[in-house]
Design an enzyme around this catalytic site. Sequence first.
Site, mmCIF file in Angstrom:
data_model
loop_
_atom_site.group_PDB
_atom_site.id
_atom_site.type_symbol
_atom_site.label_atom_id
_atom_site.label_comp_id
_atom_site.label_asym_id
_atom_site.label_seq_id
_atom_site.Cartn_x
_atom_site.Cartn_y
_atom_site.Cartn_z
ATOM 1 N N HIS A 224 0.812 -1.227 0.000
ATOM 2 C CA HIS A 224 0.000 0.000 0.000
ATOM 3 C C HIS A 224 0.842 1.272 0.000
ATOM 4 O O HIS A 224 0.308 2.376 0.061
ATOM 5 C CB HIS A 224 -0.931 -0.009 1.219
ATOM 6 C CG HIS A 224 -2.114 0.879 1.106
ATOM 7 N ND1 HIS A 224 -2.321 1.979 1.922
ATOM 8 C CD2 HIS A 224 -3.165 0.849 0.255
ATOM 9 C CE1 HIS A 224 -3.447 2.570 1.605
ATOM 10 N NE2 HIS A 224 -3.978 1.917 0.592
ATOM 11 N N LYS A 226 3.092 4.399 -1.311
ATOM 12 C CA LYS A 226 3.197 5.252 -2.497
ATOM 13 C C LYS A 226 4.495 6.031 -2.357
ATOM 14 O O LYS A 226 4.581 6.972 -1.564
ATOM 15 C CB LYS A 226 2.020 6.219 -2.622
ATOM 16 C CG LYS A 226 0.678 5.557 -2.945
ATOM 17 C CD LYS A 226 -0.108 5.268 -1.717
ATOM 18 C CE LYS A 226 -1.476 4.674 -2.029
ATOM 19 N NZ LYS A 226 -2.158 4.181 -0.824
ATOM 20 N N ASP A 231 16.838 10.091 -8.356
ATOM 21 C CA ASP A 231 18.246 10.447 -8.133
ATOM 22 C C ASP A 231 18.647 10.369 -6.665
ATOM 23 O O ASP A 231 19.586 11.055 -6.234
ATOM 24 C CB ASP A 231 18.535 11.862 -8.679
ATOM 25 C CG ASP A 231 18.354 11.950 -10.185
ATOM 26 O OD1 ASP A 231 18.421 10.900 -10.850
ATOM 27 O OD2 ASP A 231 18.124 13.064 -10.692
ATOM 28 N N HIS A 405 -9.474 11.376 0.360
ATOM 29 C CA HIS A 405 -8.581 10.224 0.463
ATOM 30 C C HIS A 405 -7.287 10.577 1.192
ATOM 31 O O HIS A 405 -6.426 9.726 1.377
ATOM 32 C CB HIS A 405 -8.290 9.695 -0.948
ATOM 33 C CG HIS A 405 -7.641 8.359 -0.984
ATOM 34 N ND1 HIS A 405 -6.379 8.151 -1.508
ATOM 35 C CD2 HIS A 405 -8.057 7.141 -0.546
ATOM 36 C CE1 HIS A 405 -6.056 6.874 -1.408
ATOM 37 N NE2 HIS A 405 -7.046 6.238 -0.823
ATOM 38 N N LYS A 407 -4.552 11.391 4.055
ATOM 39 C CA LYS A 407 -4.251 10.755 5.343
ATOM 40 C C LYS A 407 -3.212 11.631 6.052
ATOM 41 O O LYS A 407 -2.047 11.661 5.651
ATOM 42 C CB LYS A 407 -3.716 9.343 5.139
ATOM 43 C CG LYS A 407 -4.608 8.486 4.204
ATOM 44 C CD LYS A 407 -3.773 7.480 3.441
ATOM 45 C CE LYS A 407 -4.435 6.955 2.188
ATOM 46 N NZ LYS A 407 -5.719 6.363 2.315
ATOM 47 N N ASP A 412 -0.843 20.328 17.333
ATOM 48 C CA ASP A 412 -0.448 21.660 17.808
ATOM 49 C C ASP A 412 0.252 22.486 16.734
ATOM 50 O O ASP A 412 1.121 23.323 17.042
ATOM 51 C CB ASP A 412 0.453 21.535 19.038
ATOM 52 C CG ASP A 412 -0.269 20.921 20.235
ATOM 53 O OD1 ASP A 412 -1.523 20.841 20.190
ATOM 54 O OD2 ASP A 412 0.402 20.507 21.187
#
Length: 487
Positions: A224, A226, A231, A405, A407, A412
């Site tokens: 899952h 991404k 480089d 979608h 996350k 603070d």
Amino acid sequence: MNTFYNSAKCLVSFVYWLFIANTTFRSFTQRRSLSSFISLLLTIYIIPSFGVSIWLFCGEFYLEKKHQKIANRIRYISNKCLDELKTYKNIFQNKNSEVANSIFQLCKNRQGIYGIKSNSLELLTNTKKTIQLLIRDIRLARTNIEMVFYIWQPGGLADDVAIALINSAKRGIHCRLMLDSAGSIKFFRSPWVKIMREAGIEVVEALKINFLRFFLKRIDIRQHRKIVLIDNYITYTGSMNLADPFLFKKSLGLGQWIDLMARIEGPVAMTMGIVYSYDWENETGCKILPSLPDKKILKNDLNNMTSNIQVIASGRGFPDNMIHQALLTAIYSARKELIITTPYLVPSEDLLHAICKASKRGVNVSIIIPLYHDSILVKWASRAFFSELLDSGVKIYQFKKGVLHSKSILVDQQLSLVGTANFDMRSLWLNFEITIAIDDSIFGNKLANIQYQYISDSELLDKKTWSMRAYWTRILEKIFYFFSPLL
């Protein structure tokens, strides 16, 4: 004839209940959360066929000897790589802000590395612009490009990325692409796989689903993450899959998907590269390691880049429950404000209690979730947590302008967590996930502005209205709550 029928019936019944007994025994031998164990066990005996099916798909925690050996070997090699990185003493941040100190100490003690400073961060909220920026970086790549995505859906802007990647491979850039087997099924059925491989791109189908795997190992654990690494210096991570936002799941009629990505320049790309090397060797058996950053470039960056980052990864070869512990630590660190953005809200009991306690001790807690879901199961399961959250004073916002979608967690306005993990059992215990913890008030203010925009595009769930909801919905919530530890 009757004798044969009765004998066959008894045999089938015996085998069936023997299988259930074996399932029960093996469930007892596994170390899992109590709520998950009870839900699985009750399901096995209340609805045997369904319960056993869940166990086959979700109940076994297989870690084959082969993969364990690979994980041990990679850990040894990556530790050597980290030791070399530690010679670059100027890039490590030994002191953190008060709110971020606990989580950075946790990561140091469990992962063996301090937070890395001298990084430049950019928050990206527009998927189209993010993909266009990614294409530009791919075209400017000088040595290597590594990618891992859960979903790559051919069509539109995704094809533009594929073309840019192919052109870079043809001019001599070493390109690697790792995609989850289930999430990217459309990609692996498309002509792009052959075209890319012919261009010299190494394409790997991660956690491949096949008939043999169904019987020998779990098929519900997913890759899952991404990550894009260019480089060994530029990296992307966040919630965005590689898909055109105007085409992705358009048939559901839920609107455009809203994602959040971070683009980072700096030495933290080295630790992201180590995570990628873990996954690559687990899938291929081939060893790759990111190159160490150029000390001259780092010397210049020390004066221009300030963000302090920890990379937190889960999955085979990484510390157990690391992301779950990091989330708990971040929530308990909150003193003034806590904002959580998640598409799937099915928290563990520990996380639920931590959020409620934060609100009760005076922290201004807001949770932003989508009003429109692509998963009916998760939608109804998440509703079972609303009452306890609302009773504790937590504000729940339901985003209306598309499918949220993103996350992220903001504590603070100083400590930010951005990555791929949802607030559900799958992300916390099963999937290969990645999260970055950022100790930077400037970045925190930028994330706050994004979250406040989400809130302005949401409707606040009213506690009184919620308490007056229909009785049949309460029943459904309880039913799906029963299965929540298994989602």
